[in-house]
Design a protein around this motif. Structure first.
Motif, PDB file in Angstrom:
ATOM      1  N   VAL A 141     -19.486  15.046  24.401  1.00  0.00           N
ATOM      2  CA  VAL A 141     -19.301  13.477  25.881  1.00  0.00           C
ATOM      3  C   VAL A 141     -18.011  14.253  25.782  1.00  0.00           C
ATOM      4  N   GLN A 142     -17.073  14.870  26.977  1.00  0.00           N
ATOM      5  CA  GLN A 142     -15.398  15.007  27.164  1.00  0.00           C
ATOM      6  C   GLN A 142     -14.733  14.237  27.569  1.00  0.00           C
ATOM      7  N   PHE A 200       7.320   9.791  25.233  1.00  0.00           N
ATOM      8  CA  PHE A 200       6.013  10.322  24.867  1.00  0.00           C
ATOM      9  C   PHE A 200       6.174  10.697  23.434  1.00  0.00           C
ATOM     10  N   TYR A 201       6.068   9.928  22.539  1.00  0.00           N
ATOM     11  CA  TYR A 201       6.205  10.493  21.212  1.00  0.00           C
ATOM     12  C   TYR A 201       4.598  10.971  20.912  1.00  0.00           C
ATOM     13  N   GLY A 202       3.161  11.041  20.916  1.00  0.00           N
ATOM     14  CA  GLY A 202       1.659  11.550  20.911  1.00  0.00           C
ATOM     15  C   GLY A 202       0.631  10.987  21.470  1.00  0.00           C
ATOM     16  N   LEU A 203      -0.269  10.712  21.797  1.00  0.00           N
ATOM     17  CA  LEU A 203      -1.418  10.222  22.269  1.00  0.00           C
ATOM     18  C   LEU A 203      -2.256  10.013  21.188  1.00  0.00           C
ATOM     19  N   SER A 204      -2.383   8.214  21.413  1.00  0.00           N
ATOM     20  CA  SER A 204      -3.806   8.096  20.383  1.00  0.00           C
ATOM     21  C   SER A 204      -5.392   7.346  21.099  1.00  0.00           C
ATOM     22  N   TRP A 205      -6.152   7.360  20.607  1.00  0.00           N
ATOM     23  CA  TRP A 205      -7.903   6.722  21.492  1.00  0.00           C
ATOM     24  C   TRP A 205      -7.705   5.797  20.518  1.00  0.00           C
ATOM     25  N   LEU A 229       1.024  16.417  18.289  1.00  0.00           N
ATOM     26  CA  LEU A 229       0.955  18.259  18.457  1.00  0.00           C
ATOM     27  C   LEU A 229       0.157  18.612  19.187  1.00  0.00           C
ATOM     28  N   ASP A 230       0.531  19.873  20.371  1.00  0.00           N
ATOM     29  CA  ASP A 230      -0.684  20.081  21.018  1.00  0.00           C
ATOM     30  C   ASP A 230      -1.861  20.668  19.856  1.00  0.00           C
ATOM     31  N   GLY A 231      -3.064  20.464  20.236  1.00  0.00           N
ATOM     32  CA  GLY A 231      -3.835  21.205  19.691  1.00  0.00           C
ATOM     33  C   GLY A 231      -5.132  20.479  19.329  1.00  0.00           C
ATOM     34  N   LEU A 232      -5.896  20.164  18.422  1.00  0.00           N
ATOM     35  CA  LEU A 232      -7.166  19.931  18.208  1.00  0.00           C
ATOM     36  C   LEU A 232      -7.416  19.933  16.527  1.00  0.00           C
ATOM     37  N   GLU A 233      -7.107  18.047  17.121  1.00  0.00           N
ATOM     38  CA  GLU A 233      -7.612  17.212  15.612  1.00  0.00           C
ATOM     39  C   GLU A 233      -8.961  16.657  15.642  1.00  0.00           C
ATOM     40  N   GLU A 234      -9.952  17.596  14.072  1.00  0.00           N
ATOM     41  CA  GLU A 234     -11.265  16.967  14.258  1.00  0.00           C
ATOM     42  C   GLU A 234     -11.507  15.514  12.989  1.00  0.00           C
ATOM     43  N   THR A 235     -11.888  15.046  13.184  1.00  0.00           N
ATOM     44  CA  THR A 235     -12.357  14.003  12.758  1.00  0.00           C
ATOM     45  C   THR A 235     -13.449  13.283  12.432  1.00  0.00           C
ATOM     46  N   GLY A 236     -14.752  14.413  11.939  1.00  0.00           N
ATOM     47  CA  GLY A 236     -16.415  14.075  11.879  1.00  0.00           C
ATOM     48  C   GLY A 236     -16.877  14.140  13.164  1.00  0.00           C
ATOM     49  N   ARG A 237     -17.395  13.985  13.701  1.00  0.00           N
ATOM     50  CA  ARG A 237     -18.134  14.278  15.275  1.00  0.00           C
ATOM     51  C   ARG A 237     -17.029  13.509  16.056  1.00  0.00           C
ATOM     52  N   PHE A 238     -15.935  13.006  16.294  1.00  0.00           N
ATOM     53  CA  PHE A 238     -14.821  13.188  17.449  1.00  0.00           C
ATOM     54  C   PHE A 238     -13.675  14.275  16.353  1.00  0.00           C
ATOM     55  N   SER A 239     -13.382  14.879  18.007  1.00  0.00           N
ATOM     56  CA  SER A 239     -12.131  15.475  18.177  1.00  0.00           C
ATOM     57  C   SER A 239     -11.464  15.263  18.866  1.00  0.00           C
ATOM     58  N   SER A 240     -10.106  15.316  18.764  1.00  0.00           N
ATOM     59  CA  SER A 240      -9.167  15.082  20.358  1.00  0.00           C
ATOM     60  C   SER A 240      -8.269  16.197  20.366  1.00  0.00           C
ATOM     61  N   PHE A 241      -7.985  16.283  22.181  1.00  0.00           N
ATOM     62  CA  PHE A 241      -6.528  17.416  21.381  1.00  0.00           C
ATOM     63  C   PHE A 241      -5.738  17.183  22.478  1.00  0.00           C
ATOM     64  N   LEU A 242      -4.563  17.412  22.896  1.00  0.00           N
ATOM     65  CA  LEU A 242      -3.611  17.251  23.909  1.00  0.00           C
ATOM     66  C   LEU A 242      -2.928  18.604  23.865  1.00  0.00           C
ATOM     67  N   ASP A 281       1.206  20.023  29.663  1.00  0.00           N
ATOM     68  CA  ASP A 281       0.360  19.188  30.866  1.00  0.00           C
ATOM     69  C   ASP A 281       0.062  17.793  31.190  1.00  0.00           C
ATOM     70  N   SER A 282       0.573  17.641  30.352  1.00  0.00           N
ATOM     71  CA  SER A 282       0.525  15.902  30.198  1.00  0.00           C
ATOM     72  C   SER A 282      -0.779  15.415  29.914  1.00  0.00           C
ATOM     73  N   TYR A 283      -2.021  16.578  29.146  1.00  0.00           N
ATOM     74  CA  TYR A 283      -3.312  15.678  29.126  1.00  0.00           C
ATOM     75  C   TYR A 283      -3.901  16.071  27.968  1.00  0.00           C
ATOM     76  N   GLY A 284      -4.645  15.579  27.136  1.00  0.00           N
ATOM     77  CA  GLY A 284      -5.378  15.369  26.191  1.00  0.00           C
ATOM     78  C   GLY A 284      -7.171  15.173  26.215  1.00  0.00           C
ATOM     79  N   TYR A 285      -7.641  15.106  25.818  1.00  0.00           N
ATOM     80  CA  TYR A 285      -9.163  14.950  25.812  1.00  0.00           C
ATOM     81  C   TYR A 285      -9.538  14.531  24.353  1.00  0.00           C
ATOM     82  N   LEU A 286     -10.824  13.408  24.898  1.00  0.00           N
ATOM     83  CA  LEU A 286     -11.411  13.308  23.386  1.00  0.00           C
ATOM     84  C   LEU A 286     -13.104  13.414  23.222  1.00  0.00           C
TER      85      LEU A 286
END
Lengths: 112, 112
Positions: free
Chosen positions: B18-19, B29-34, B51-64, B68-73
């Motif tokens: 799921v995204q 804006f300093y950062g995006l949290s989930w 920062l821009d890019g993908l952060e991976e933590t186990g089964r969950f990843s987050s992108f910023l 584009d003022s956009y992120g996803y989990l």
């Protein structure tokens, strides 16, 4: 380790009555402290935050107030509750330079 | 004004991916949290992107993507226990007390 306490867990109050919710943090010093309110099925609305004793920033004008009498104690108050004050009240803390906020268990307030 | 937009609800089966998208428009804006919140519980921190890019933590990843003022989990290998509400939140930085502005939340329902 750090822990955050909130009480009471649930509260039912009549319209026009006063309110006092308390939040305390253990295991850290000089934390940033926050009060949020969450309506059912909605996001969290920041009400107040504090970066130090006696320093309170209000985010939303309303009939609520906050105080920080001690380093690790944060109190949310109202002199006269309104029906619209019902909600889930959450206290949170973060380290000064940290990004993560740690939430307490919350107080579910119903104003009748 | 300030706004964070995310879908209200997503349904998926166990094992699926799921995204959850989040677009934001905020002053500062300093950062995006989930954060994840189970029914009746307090939010818990999942991830943070400054920062821009993908952060991976186990089964969950987050992108910023700041441009584009956009992120996803991204939730992978979904499990029943992942049924919860997920909130994106903009971090305003240390100068603003690291306060968070939350989106309205996305309710994720995982079916067997």
């Amino acid at each position: 380790s750090q822990t955050i306490h909130q009480w009471p867990a649930t509260l039912v109050q009549p319209v026009g009555s006063p309110l006092s919710l308390e939040c305390t943090v253990e295991g850290t010093s000089n934390p940033n402290l926050y009060w949020y309110r969450q309506a059912a099925g909605r996001g969290l609305q920041l009400l107040f935050y504090s970066v130090g004793i006696g320093q309170i920033s209000s985010e939303v004008p309303q009939n609520l107030s906050a105080s920080r009498p001690q380093d690790r104690q944060f109190i949310l108050s109202s002199k006269k509750l309104l029906l619209s004050d019902s909600g889930f009240y959450l206290c949170a803390w973060s380290p000064g330079p940290g990004n993560e906020q740690f939430f307490g268990p919350g107080t579910r307030l119903t104003v009748l | 004004g300030q706004s964070l937009e995310q879908p209200s609800e997503v349904t998926a089966v166990e094992g699926a991916i799921v995204q959850i998208n989040c677009t934001y428009q905020t002053s500062g804006f300093y950062g995006l949290s989930w954060y994840q919140q189970h029914d009746g519980g307090a939010p818990t921190f999942l991830s943070y992107n400054a920062l821009d890019g993908l952060e991976e933590t186990g089964r969950f990843s987050s992108f910023l993507s700041r441009s584009d003022s956009y992120g996803y989990l991204l939730l992978q290998e979904l499990q029943m226990k992942d049924s919860a509400s997920y909130f994106c939140a903009v971090n305003k930085g240390e100068a603003a007390g690291n306060k968070l502005t939350f989106g309205g939340g996305t309710r994720v329902l995982v079916k067997p």
